[in-house]
Scaffold this motif. Sequence first.
Motif, mmCIF file in Angstrom:
data_model
loop_
_atom_site.group_PDB
_atom_site.id
_atom_site.type_symbol
_atom_site.label_atom_id
_atom_site.label_comp_id
_atom_site.label_asym_id
_atom_site.label_seq_id
_atom_site.Cartn_x
_atom_site.Cartn_y
_atom_site.Cartn_z
ATOM 1 N N SER A 1 19.351 -18.228 5.720
ATOM 2 C CA SER A 1 19.755 -19.634 5.725
ATOM 3 C C SER A 1 19.251 -20.396 4.500
ATOM 4 O O SER A 1 18.973 -21.573 4.579
ATOM 5 N N HIS B 1 14.960 -26.324 7.738
ATOM 6 C CA HIS B 1 14.475 -25.872 6.419
ATOM 7 C C HIS B 1 14.626 -26.949 5.345
ATOM 8 O O HIS B 1 13.820 -27.041 4.426
ATOM 9 N N GLY C 1 23.863 -22.708 9.319
ATOM 10 C CA GLY C 1 22.922 -21.823 10.015
ATOM 11 C C GLY C 1 22.906 -22.131 11.506
ATOM 12 O O GLY C 1 22.882 -21.232 12.343
ATOM 13 N N PHE D 1 16.130 -23.025 13.931
ATOM 14 C CA PHE D 1 17.367 -22.240 13.964
ATOM 15 C C PHE D 1 17.479 -21.259 15.122
ATOM 16 O O PHE D 1 18.509 -20.629 15.302
ATOM 17 N N GLU D 2 16.411 -21.100 15.867
ATOM 18 C CA GLU D 2 16.505 -20.179 16.999
ATOM 19 C C GLU D 2 17.265 -20.872 18.131
ATOM 20 O O GLU D 2 17.270 -22.109 18.223
ATOM 21 N N HIS E 1 9.421 -18.153 1.011
ATOM 22 C CA HIS E 1 10.803 -18.607 1.172
ATOM 23 C C HIS E 1 11.485 -18.525 -0.194
ATOM 24 O O HIS E 1 11.056 -19.186 -1.138
ATOM 25 N N GLU F 1 27.446 -18.348 6.199
ATOM 26 C CA GLU F 1 27.121 -19.566 6.949
ATOM 27 C C GLU F 1 28.369 -20.382 7.304
ATOM 28 O O GLU F 1 28.271 -21.441 7.912
ATOM 29 N N MET G 1 12.420 -23.347 9.142
ATOM 30 C CA MET G 1 12.405 -22.169 8.282
ATOM 31 C C MET G 1 12.525 -20.913 9.121
ATOM 32 O O MET G 1 12.219 -20.906 10.287
#
Lengths: 382, 92
Positions: free
Chosen positions: B91, A210, A45, A236-237, B48, A368, B1
């Motif tokens: 993800s 995550h 990711g 992840f940004e 999630h 991914e 997340m």
Amino acid sequence: MDKLELKELYDRFRDPATIKALAYEIDKEAQNLKESINIMEVCGGHTHTIMKYGLKQLLPKSINFIHGPGCPVCIMPKERIDHAYILSMQDDVILATLGDMIKVPGSRGSLQDARSLGADVRFVYSPLDIIKIAKENPDKKVIFFAIGFETTTPMSAALLQHTIDRGIKNILFHINHVTVPEVMKELIDSRDIHIDSYNNKIDAFIGPSHVSVIAGAKIYQPFPTKYNRPVVVSGFEPVDVMEGVLMLIKQFNQNRCELEIQYKRSVTIEGNTNAQKLIDKFFTKRELFKWRGLGNIPYSALRLKDEYKEYDAEEIYADILPIEEIEDHKLCICGDILRGIATPNECQVFGTACKPSSPLGSCMVSSEGACSAYYKYGSIIS
Amino acid sequence: MCLSIPSKVVSIDKDRCTAIVDTIGVQREVGIDFIEKEVKVGDFVLIHIGFAMNIISQEDALESIKVYQEILQKMDEEERRQAIIDGDNCSG
Ligand code: SF4
């Protein structure tokens, strides 16, 4: 996550001005580095964020990214995909799975191919959807081909809990859950033991947020303490990744080697203890698990505990599931890519014989995967 | 997340450890096994991969729902459902 500002997430965490400001700060800080550093982003990711937003191009030459093995589809060996294929071809079986798994070729073909031959293969968004499928098909066995790292493991555990609680008899599990810290250790050890052949030169890690939402940041504690590699758990940004990089460089400049959390919005040291308890209830470590391209890694995957054998498709169908090892395509260098010693464009067939529409290796199939990221965002890669 | 749209808890089935949640008009059943505080009808949660992971404050939830609504209004029913579900699964 008490303060969650999704509106600002969009605006702030993808904002080009903020990314540039961080790049400027990184540049300034990097001038004090004694030598260049190689940062492995463990998770696919993160690889995609780096490629999509061209982050590599914004960083000084002294900072390199090494793409890691954190893509659950990429590391699934053909043997396990063959298991899924064989199970799906049984008359009384419905095979359910998540993600891109359905497209990855095993030695007999992909699950998509099995489906075109009449197998009942279903793609589910949530493991709980499987309960509905099982109820609607009481004369079939629904096998959940469970994949993923710590992020998806608790969902499989919860599905088993629901299956038991509701007295459902026709849900079985083929468990392929893998764990992040063990593969990170393997990458360092393989470097330290085979310094010439596996010289992946990892100096620091960016850990995926995550995974730590579930397992806590604590799983990375051995890396700074025992292996002398700092870790920053990052979101992840693009802004999250850039901030993670800056935090790592500061550690080097200040002679620190620590575990830090960039993604404080939802990651804690302890993680989600309910999820961890449920995982411990049903799963135990496998002594060995073969990773595609990386080989056998001790204690790097989970299986159902013996007391839950009656739900374990691997046990129940043992006589039809082969255990022989299967070689990958000779030209595919996914193994070296997952190990961090090659990049996709070093592969002879990248973008020619191997493309997302006709993949030779799993790194091109998975959304991914590093090869898929290079293919998709290739135009901005220098 | 990942970015996930806050969902409002509509009803709870304690025995089955599930809840029905509403995500900007789309209703579905999710697991509530992992929520550490007790979840109540009317709470806003983040989902999630089919499970509610945490409760968020109403203020933050309403603020972000407003933004998503503007984006989602432009989509038709099928696209909207897909976008909402995809948001929870990135993800994974
Ligand atoms: S481009 Fe294709 S064949 Fe080459 S390493 Fe990547 S997945 Fe393997």
